[in-house]
Motif scaffolding. Sequence first.
Motif, PDB file in Angstrom:
ATOM      1  N   TRP A   1       0.899  -1.164   0.000  1.00  0.00           N
ATOM      2  CA  TRP A   1       0.000   0.000   0.000  1.00  0.00           C
ATOM      3  C   TRP A   1       0.928   1.202   0.000  1.00  0.00           C
ATOM      4  N   HIS A   2       1.348   1.573  -1.183  1.00  0.00           N
ATOM      5  CA  HIS A   2       2.450   2.504  -1.387  1.00  0.00           C
ATOM      6  C   HIS A   2       2.127   3.896  -0.831  1.00  0.00           C
ATOM      7  N   GLY A   3       2.908   4.309   0.168  1.00  0.00           N
ATOM      8  CA  GLY A   3       2.730   5.649   0.743  1.00  0.00           C
ATOM      9  C   GLY A   3       1.926   5.653   2.028  1.00  0.00           C
TER      10      GLY A   3
ATOM     11  N   TRP B   1      -1.751   1.127  -4.728  1.00  0.00           N
ATOM     12  CA  TRP B   1      -1.268  -0.159  -4.225  1.00  0.00           C
ATOM     13  C   TRP B   1      -0.686  -0.921  -5.402  1.00  0.00           C
ATOM     14  N   HIS B   2       0.262  -1.811  -5.115  1.00  0.00           N
ATOM     15  CA  HIS B   2       0.830  -2.620  -6.198  1.00  0.00           C
ATOM     16  C   HIS B   2       1.463  -3.887  -5.638  1.00  0.00           C
ATOM     17  N   ALA B   3       1.607  -4.892  -6.486  1.00  0.00           N
ATOM     18  CA  ALA B   3       2.298  -6.111  -6.088  1.00  0.00           C
ATOM     19  C   ALA B   3       3.720  -5.732  -5.694  1.00  0.00           C
ATOM     20  N   HIS B   4       4.281  -6.439  -4.689  1.00  0.00           N
ATOM     21  CA  HIS B   4       5.652  -6.119  -4.270  1.00  0.00           C
ATOM     22  C   HIS B   4       6.472  -7.389  -4.223  1.00  0.00           C
ATOM     23  N   ILE B   5       6.506  -8.068  -5.363  1.00  0.00           N
ATOM     24  CA  ILE B   5       7.280  -9.297  -5.499  1.00  0.00           C
ATOM     25  C   ILE B   5       7.509  -9.496  -6.992  1.00  0.00           C
TER      26      ILE B   5
ATOM     27  N   LEU C   1      10.863   5.493   0.127  1.00  0.00           N
ATOM     28  CA  LEU C   1      11.043   5.017   1.501  1.00  0.00           C
ATOM     29  C   LEU C   1       9.699   4.534   2.036  1.00  0.00           C
ATOM     30  N   HIS C   2       9.667   3.313   2.508  1.00  0.00           N
ATOM     31  CA  HIS C   2       8.444   2.780   3.119  1.00  0.00           C
ATOM     32  C   HIS C   2       8.289   3.329   4.544  1.00  0.00           C
ATOM     33  N   GLY C   3       7.048   3.432   5.020  1.00  0.00           N
ATOM     34  CA  GLY C   3       6.786   3.738   6.427  1.00  0.00           C
ATOM     35  C   GLY C   3       6.897   5.202   6.834  1.00  0.00           C
TER      36      GLY C   3
ATOM     37  N   MET D   1      13.846   0.696   1.646  1.00  0.00           N
ATOM     38  CA  MET D   1      14.095   1.870   0.828  1.00  0.00           C
ATOM     39  C   MET D   1      14.747   1.390  -0.459  1.00  0.00           C
ATOM     40  N   HIS D   2      14.209   1.825  -1.584  1.00  0.00           N
ATOM     41  CA  HIS D   2      14.734   1.308  -2.856  1.00  0.00           C
ATOM     42  C   HIS D   2      14.411   2.245  -3.997  1.00  0.00           C
ATOM     43  N   CYS D   3      15.110   2.002  -5.113  1.00  0.00           N
ATOM     44  CA  CYS D   3      14.802   2.747  -6.322  1.00  0.00           C
ATOM     45  C   CYS D   3      13.491   2.187  -6.853  1.00  0.00           C
TER      46      CYS D   3
HETATM   47 CU1  C2O Z   1       5.888   1.243  -4.434  1.00  0.00          CU
HETATM   48 CU2  C2O Z   1       8.657  -0.737  -2.206  1.00  0.00          CU
HETATM   49  O1  C2O Z   1       7.285   0.247  -3.417  1.00  0.00           O
END
Ligand code: C2O
Length: 561
Positions: A81-83, A124-128, A466-468, A523-525
Amino acid sequence: MSAVCSMFVVLLLLVSAATVEGKLKNYKFDIQLKNVSRLCHAKSIVTVNGQFPGPTIYAREGDTVLINVTNHLKYNMSIHWHGIRQLRTGWADGPAYITQCPVQTGQSYTYNFTITGQRGTLFWHAHILWLRATVYGPIVILPKVNVSYPFPKPHKEITVMLGEWWNADVEAVINEAMKSGGAPNVSDTHTINGKPGPLGTFTCPTKDTFVIPVQQGKTYLLRIINAALNDELFFDVARHKLKVVEVDAVYTKSFDTKSVVIAPGQTTNVLLQANQKPGRYFMAARTYMDAPVPVDNRTATAILQYMIAPNSSFSSNTIAMPQIPSPKDTSSATNFNNALRSLNSAQYPAKVPQTVDRTLFFTVGLAIDSCTTCINGSRISAAINNVSFVMPTIALLQAHFQNITGVFTTDFPDKPPTPFNYTGIPPKNLIASKGTRLTRLSYNSKVQLVLQDTSVLTADNHPIHLHGFNFFIVGSGFGNYDPIKDPKNFNLVDPPERNTVAVPTGGWSAIRFTADNPGVWFMHCHLEVHTTWGLKMAFVVENGNGPNQSILPPPNDLPKC
Ligand code: C2O
């Protein structure tokens, strides 16, 4: 059901509803294959509930969202759940092997999170693997009941999801690249709400065009989302100005622009006034890429179509084309990003850390990996501070929570191990190291992180997510960051607050955030190809001592590896 039993169920529902401030929103996501055709290519793609793009999650600030995900695929699955801040609920964040083991074939997992202090557009998007190529959808967070937008209420709201489409199976595309050691094939077209439009596909005329009907004189809110895997994009609507009012679910000072630049992982809300002659106008998305790397140069289009009386017609049959910036137009992109400011009003203050407890300097860039079976005896790789991240086989958050040793170390370097002229000629013998190394942050510490692109192999753009957390982009520039001069120009008053920063090609960005969310945060590109190559790391944020400052315990249905 017996009366006693049903009374118990009602009681249970009341109790769980009473524990949340907002409403409970329930969604069911069935991960399944679906046959779709684009550019005259029919193929079976991974979808949620057979929809492409996937369903929109609607919620209000303060709501608790429950999404039951069932995986009917042969692949493992996880959804991010991006962001969404996920305060203390890292278990619901989604990146596979970071905060959870993936949902395996035939299994279900219910993501459970509360939306706190956020309103606006996310996705939201798949994360795998590369499954997010087709597994994505909007998240629309409305303000609390009786709270209005800090801008004029639009007549209607429209989500505009930008994506990338491959005619081939995306998993085959990346697997092939990893085998040969080279870059993966670029996408075959860009898309707007899953459709390429007529310009994306000269060779194959198609009805695959998204049409937005508008009424002359009305104002529309476009919720623009870049869900593309690898391409930063320009977005433009022919003959209509766009007024930016929000980015990454944070209100901004409004400003007018002809076009928007948006990196993968970013969202941008704009107001559009339908104030032109009744007719048809293209909206278009095409690549912004100022580095010498191969790109998908197809322009995705959708049509803004004015509503007119039945049996009448437009004065012209042509569809107006936007003057979208050229793919190498660095100055348009830079001007747009430099114009962004947090709203920073009394109601929505920008809480920029004014002091810093922890200073980090991370290089982000490409690297070379040896590979005896690859075509050139080497493989393109990518690294942060010369560490190419190795994915663990059990989730990092679980290892952290249960004190399982041997899964990761917390010795990620605070600065590059060997300093060099980052944007000059790179050293020849720079081979990236490998490891599952994390950075430990103490609870509530104020962090400044400078992200510096390198010219190893080539300078390139890097939308770092950056997540979270949200962070403030306090400064950015081209060339090498200067720790003496550059901080003097930092904006510590109303810098843009985001979850994804587009670090300029051959340049740097400085971000600040408060580590107020305990857990393990990726945290990633957000260029998927760079993530695959290793341009990723994670932070471990310690628990605080106060009440409500620790990670909550994992849910019972958390998937096992
Ligand atoms: Cu939208 Cu770790 O990503």
